[in-house]
Motif scaffolding. Structure first.
Motif, PDB file in Angstrom:
ATOM      1  N   GLY A 155       0.802  -1.208   0.000  1.00 34.20           N
ATOM      2  CA  GLY A 155       0.000   0.000   0.000  1.00 34.20           C
ATOM      3  C   GLY A 155       0.841   1.266   0.000  1.00 34.20           C
ATOM      4  N   CYS A 156       2.073   1.146   0.470  1.00 31.70           N
ATOM      5  CA  CYS A 156       3.022   2.264   0.473  1.00 31.70           C
ATOM      6  C   CYS A 156       3.851   2.318  -0.808  1.00 31.70           C
ATOM      7  CB  CYS A 156       3.952   2.162   1.672  1.00 31.70           C
ATOM      8  SG  CYS A 156       3.135   2.341   3.267  1.00 31.70           S
ATOM      9  N   GLY A 157       3.577   1.436  -1.747  1.00 28.82           N
ATOM     10  CA  GLY A 157       4.321   1.418  -3.003  1.00 28.82           C
ATOM     11  C   GLY A 157       5.569   0.581  -2.976  1.00 28.82           C
ATOM     12  N   ALA A 158       5.794  -0.166  -1.896  1.00 26.64           N
ATOM     13  CA  ALA A 158       6.968  -1.029  -1.783  1.00 26.64           C
ATOM     14  C   ALA A 158       6.625  -2.436  -2.254  1.00 26.64           C
ATOM     15  CB  ALA A 158       7.462  -1.071  -0.344  1.00 26.64           C
ATOM     16  N   GLY A 159       7.623  -3.128  -2.764  1.00 32.51           N
ATOM     17  CA  GLY A 159       7.409  -4.515  -3.130  1.00 32.51           C
ATOM     18  C   GLY A 159       7.358  -5.430  -1.931  1.00 32.51           C
ATOM     19  N   SER A 160       8.076  -5.024  -0.877  1.00 31.38           N
ATOM     20  CA  SER A 160       8.096  -5.788   0.365  1.00 31.38           C
ATOM     21  C   SER A 160       8.571  -4.879   1.485  1.00 31.38           C
ATOM     22  CB  SER A 160       9.031  -6.994   0.248  1.00 31.38           C
ATOM     23  OG  SER A 160      10.388  -6.574   0.198  1.00 31.38           O
ATOM     24  N   ILE A 161       8.437  -5.338   2.725  1.00 26.72           N
ATOM     25  CA  ILE A 161       8.907  -4.572   3.874  1.00 26.72           C
ATOM     26  C   ILE A 161      10.411  -4.325   3.778  1.00 26.72           C
ATOM     27  CG2 ILE A 161       9.185  -4.609   6.394  1.00 26.72           C
ATOM     28  CD1 ILE A 161       6.587  -6.247   6.519  1.00 26.72           C
ATOM     29  N   ALA A 162      11.135  -5.282   3.201  1.00 24.02           N
ATOM     30  CA  ALA A 162      12.593  -5.179   3.114  1.00 24.02           C
ATOM     31  C   ALA A 162      13.060  -4.118   2.121  1.00 24.02           C
ATOM     32  CB  ALA A 162      13.184  -6.535   2.734  1.00 24.02           C
ATOM     33  N   ASP A 163      12.160  -3.567   1.319  1.00 21.28           N
ATOM     34  CA  ASP A 163      12.564  -2.569   0.325  1.00 21.28           C
ATOM     35  C   ASP A 163      13.113  -1.304   0.964  1.00 21.28           C
ATOM     36  OD1 ASP A 163      11.836  -4.245  -1.693  1.00 21.28           O
ATOM     37  OD2 ASP A 163      10.232  -2.985  -2.488  1.00 21.28           O
ATOM     38  N   LYS A 199      -1.690  15.464  -7.256  1.00 22.33           N
ATOM     39  CA  LYS A 199      -1.907  14.574  -8.403  1.00 22.33           C
ATOM     40  C   LYS A 199      -3.392  14.401  -8.690  1.00 22.33           C
ATOM     41  CE  LYS A 199       2.105  11.721  -7.136  1.00 22.33           C
ATOM     42  NZ  LYS A 199       2.514  10.364  -6.741  1.00 22.33           N
ATOM     43  N   TRP A 200      -4.217  14.469  -7.656  1.00 18.91           N
ATOM     44  CA  TRP A 200      -5.631  14.128  -7.822  1.00 18.91           C
ATOM     45  C   TRP A 200      -6.352  15.150  -8.691  1.00 18.91           C
ATOM     46  CZ3 TRP A 200      -6.081  13.648  -1.800  1.00 18.91           C
ATOM     47  CH2 TRP A 200      -5.197  12.636  -1.373  1.00 18.91           C
ATOM     48  N   LEU A 201      -6.096  16.434  -8.444  1.00 19.08           N
ATOM     49  CA  LEU A 201      -6.710  17.469  -9.287  1.00 19.08           C
ATOM     50  C   LEU A 201      -6.169  17.368 -10.714  1.00 19.08           C
ATOM     51  CD1 LEU A 201      -8.538  19.906  -9.663  1.00 19.08           C
ATOM     52  CD2 LEU A 201      -6.655  21.353  -8.838  1.00 19.08           C
ATOM     53  N   THR A 202      -4.880  17.098 -10.851  1.00 15.36           N
ATOM     54  CA  THR A 202      -4.298  16.952 -12.187  1.00 15.36           C
ATOM     55  C   THR A 202      -4.963  15.809 -12.947  1.00 15.36           C
ATOM     56  OG1 THR A 202      -2.166  17.798 -11.407  1.00 15.36           O
ATOM     57  CG2 THR A 202      -2.156  16.568 -13.467  1.00 15.36           C
ATOM     58  N   MET A 203      -5.171  14.672 -12.261  1.00 11.14           N
ATOM     59  CA  MET A 203      -5.833  13.547 -12.909  1.00 11.14           C
ATOM     60  C   MET A 203      -7.259  13.898 -13.310  1.00 11.14           C
ATOM     61  SD  MET A 203      -4.571  10.019 -11.058  1.00 11.14           S
ATOM     62  CE  MET A 203      -4.552  10.541  -9.343  1.00 11.14           C
ATOM     63  N   ARG A 204      -7.999  14.562 -12.421  1.00 13.48           N
ATOM     64  CA  ARG A 204      -9.383  14.908 -12.732  1.00 13.48           C
ATOM     65  C   ARG A 204      -9.455  15.856 -13.927  1.00 13.48           C
ATOM     66  NH1 ARG A 204     -14.806  15.059 -11.011  1.00 13.48           N
ATOM     67  NH2 ARG A 204     -15.809  16.059 -12.811  1.00 13.48           N
ATOM     68  N   ARG A 205      -8.577  16.859 -13.940  1.00 16.52           N
ATOM     69  CA  ARG A 205      -8.577  17.800 -15.067  1.00 16.52           C
ATOM     70  C   ARG A 205      -8.195  17.078 -16.363  1.00 16.52           C
ATOM     71  NH1 ARG A 205      -7.838  22.994 -12.522  1.00 16.52           N
ATOM     72  NH2 ARG A 205      -9.788  23.262 -11.371  1.00 16.52           N
ATOM     73  N   TRP A 206      -7.253  16.142 -16.269  1.00 17.34           N
ATOM     74  CA  TRP A 206      -6.862  15.383 -17.465  1.00 17.34           C
ATOM     75  C   TRP A 206      -8.020  14.530 -17.959  1.00 17.34           C
ATOM     76  CZ3 TRP A 206      -6.611  10.379 -19.137  1.00 17.34           C
ATOM     77  CH2 TRP A 206      -5.855  10.132 -20.290  1.00 17.34           C
ATOM     78  N   LEU A 207      -8.736  13.880 -17.062  1.00 17.35           N
ATOM     79  CA  LEU A 207      -9.883  13.062 -17.447  1.00 17.35           C
ATOM     80  C   LEU A 207     -10.975  13.908 -18.100  1.00 17.35           C
ATOM     81  CD1 LEU A 207     -10.105  10.753 -14.331  1.00 17.35           C
ATOM     82  CD2 LEU A 207      -9.751   9.971 -16.688  1.00 17.35           C
ATOM     83  N   ASP A 208     -11.229  15.084 -17.561  1.00 19.33           N
ATOM     84  CA  ASP A 208     -12.239  15.953 -18.152  1.00 19.33           C
ATOM     85  C   ASP A 208     -11.854  16.375 -19.568  1.00 19.33           C
ATOM     86  OD1 ASP A 208     -13.680  15.772 -15.826  1.00 19.33           O
ATOM     87  OD2 ASP A 208     -13.105  17.755 -15.070  1.00 19.33           O
ATOM     88  N   ALA A 224      -9.838   7.102  -8.333  1.00 23.38           N
ATOM     89  CA  ALA A 224     -10.814   6.558  -7.403  1.00 23.38           C
ATOM     90  C   ALA A 224     -10.169   5.915  -6.181  1.00 23.38           C
ATOM     91  CB  ALA A 224     -11.689   5.528  -8.123  1.00 23.38           C
ATOM     92  N   SER A 225      -8.936   5.405  -6.323  1.00 18.04           N
ATOM     93  CA  SER A 225      -8.306   4.652  -5.239  1.00 18.04           C
ATOM     94  C   SER A 225      -7.213   5.400  -4.484  1.00 18.04           C
ATOM     95  CB  SER A 225      -7.706   3.351  -5.793  1.00 18.04           C
ATOM     96  OG  SER A 225      -6.686   3.639  -6.745  1.00 18.04           O
ATOM     97  N   GLU A 226      -6.574   6.366  -5.136  1.00 18.04           N
ATOM     98  CA  GLU A 226      -5.371   6.967  -4.559  1.00 18.04           C
ATOM     99  C   GLU A 226      -5.604   7.757  -3.270  1.00 18.04           C
ATOM    100  OE1 GLU A 226      -1.621   7.205  -5.329  1.00 18.04           O
ATOM    101  OE2 GLU A 226      -2.629   5.277  -5.426  1.00 18.04           O
ATOM    102  N   PRO A 227      -6.639   8.580  -3.160  1.00 20.69           N
ATOM    103  CA  PRO A 227      -6.789   9.336  -1.909  1.00 20.69           C
ATOM    104  C   PRO A 227      -6.871   8.438  -0.677  1.00 20.69           C
ATOM    105  CG  PRO A 227      -8.132  10.316  -3.621  1.00 20.69           C
ATOM    106  CD  PRO A 227      -7.612   9.029  -4.189  1.00 20.69           C
ATOM    107  N   ARG A 228      -7.658   7.379  -0.736  1.00 21.54           N
ATOM    108  CA  ARG A 228      -7.771   6.496   0.422  1.00 21.54           C
ATOM    109  C   ARG A 228      -6.469   5.727   0.651  1.00 21.54           C
ATOM    110  NH1 ARG A 228      -8.504   1.569   2.329  1.00 21.54           N
ATOM    111  NH2 ARG A 228      -9.837   1.303   4.173  1.00 21.54           N
ATOM    112  N   ARG A 229      -5.868   5.231  -0.431  1.00 24.32           N
ATOM    113  CA  ARG A 229      -4.615   4.480  -0.266  1.00 24.32           C
ATOM    114  C   ARG A 229      -3.564   5.345   0.399  1.00 24.32           C
ATOM    115  NH1 ARG A 229       0.155   4.621  -1.416  1.00 24.32           N
ATOM    116  NH2 ARG A 229      -0.164   6.474  -2.702  1.00 24.32           N
ATOM    117  N   TYR A 230      -3.417   6.572  -0.076  1.00 25.53           N
ATOM    118  CA  TYR A 230      -2.416   7.470   0.493  1.00 25.53           C
ATOM    119  C   TYR A 230      -2.693   7.732   1.970  1.00 25.53           C
ATOM    120  CZ  TYR A 230      -0.162  11.824   1.768  1.00 25.53           C
ATOM    121  OH  TYR A 230       0.543  12.794   2.444  1.00 25.53           O
ATOM    122  N   ALA A 231      -3.959   8.036   2.311  1.00 23.11           N
ATOM    123  CA  ALA A 231      -4.296   8.334   3.698  1.00 23.11           C
ATOM    124  C   ALA A 231      -4.097   7.129   4.605  1.00 23.11           C
ATOM    125  CB  ALA A 231      -5.744   8.819   3.786  1.00 23.11           C
TER     126      ALA A 231
END
Length: 248
Positions: A155-163, A199-208, A224-231
């Motif tokens: 969830g933190c973008g790591a492949g494993s804890i050892a990264d 990034k979220w506003l940039t993505m929304r503007r790009w999608l529009d 749709a997933s990034e805000p919750r994942r980040y938090a």
């Protein structure tokens, strides 16, 4: 030659492609006690904010190398905007294996240690461009808290804890490579929020603007997933900092 398209979409409005703020870079530049005309090499220079602002504030000269043509073009525009295009140069190219023709006073890789296959390899690469007594800068994540399981690590973008290491272990690893840690500046939550949430506003503007692009479903899923994942994960478990090193 380019980075994955998702980054040129999500970070197209970023000046800084890591959790640092402009204040963090100002603090780091002052902490390093940069002398005028110090030569700085930045591998993975992104949109050039570090070199451009340091050229303005400390009269350094520098060269940045980055694989993204978009970010390289943004860096050149930033240099023109700040009036330092005669002091810094930005090259679209592969930073992996790049060695400066003339030794530099500061050799940096701020957030792209994959270019050397990890921290140790990147430090070894940077050392090839460094003059005796110069400073290496490495930007790297570390665990604020060690994740309890693989799911949280991913969830933190790591492949494993050892990264990643904890901050004390990361600092100790530099000593194991034969370097003194002579300065560090660490990102804070505001820096993380500005890097990720922007990034979220940039993505929304790009999608529009690009509803029929073949890449739109991937961008939509990410938004749709990034805000919750980040938090839930990155904000709670992952730190980031820039570490200044000098060979023993």
């Amino acid at each position: 030659m380019d980075i994955p398209r998702i980054f040129t979409i999500t970070e197209s409005a970023h000046r800084i492609h890591n959790p640092f703020t402009a204040d963090n870079y100002a603090t780091l530049g002052a902490a390093l006690r940069l002398e005028p005309d110090t030569r700085v090499l930045d591998l993975g220079s992104g949109s050039g904010e570090m070199l451009c602002t340091w050229a303005r504030d400390h009269a350094i000269t520098g060269t940045g190398i980055d694989m993204s043509p978009l970010f390289t073009a943004q860096a050149k525009r930033r240099a023109e905007q700040l009036g330092v295009a005669d002091r810094v140069a930005f090259i679209h190219g592969d930073a992996a294996g790049y060695v400066a023709a003339d030794p530099v006073g500061v050799a940096a890789c701020v957030g792209a240690t994959w270019i050397g296959g990890g921290v140790a390899g990147t430090i070894a690469l940077l050392a090839k461009s460094l003059r005796p007594g110069g400073i290496i800068l490495v930007g790297e994540p570390y665990w604020l808290r060690v994740p309890p399981d693989q799911q949280v690590a991913e969830g933190c973008g790591a492949g494993s804890i050892a990264d990643f290491l904890t901050l004390p272990d990361l600092i100790a690893s530099f000593a194991d490579l034969g370097y003194d840690v002579v300065e560090m500046v660490l990102a804070n939550q505001d820096g993380w929020d500005r890097y990720e949430a922007a990034k979220w506003l940039t993505m929304r503007r790009w999608l529009d603007a690009n509803p029929d692009d073949e890449f739109a479903p991937e961008v939509r899923a990410l938004l749709a997933s990034e805000p919750r994942r980040y938090a839930a994960y990155t904000r709670e478990y992952l730190g980031w900092g820039v570490f200044a090193l000098m060979a023993r």
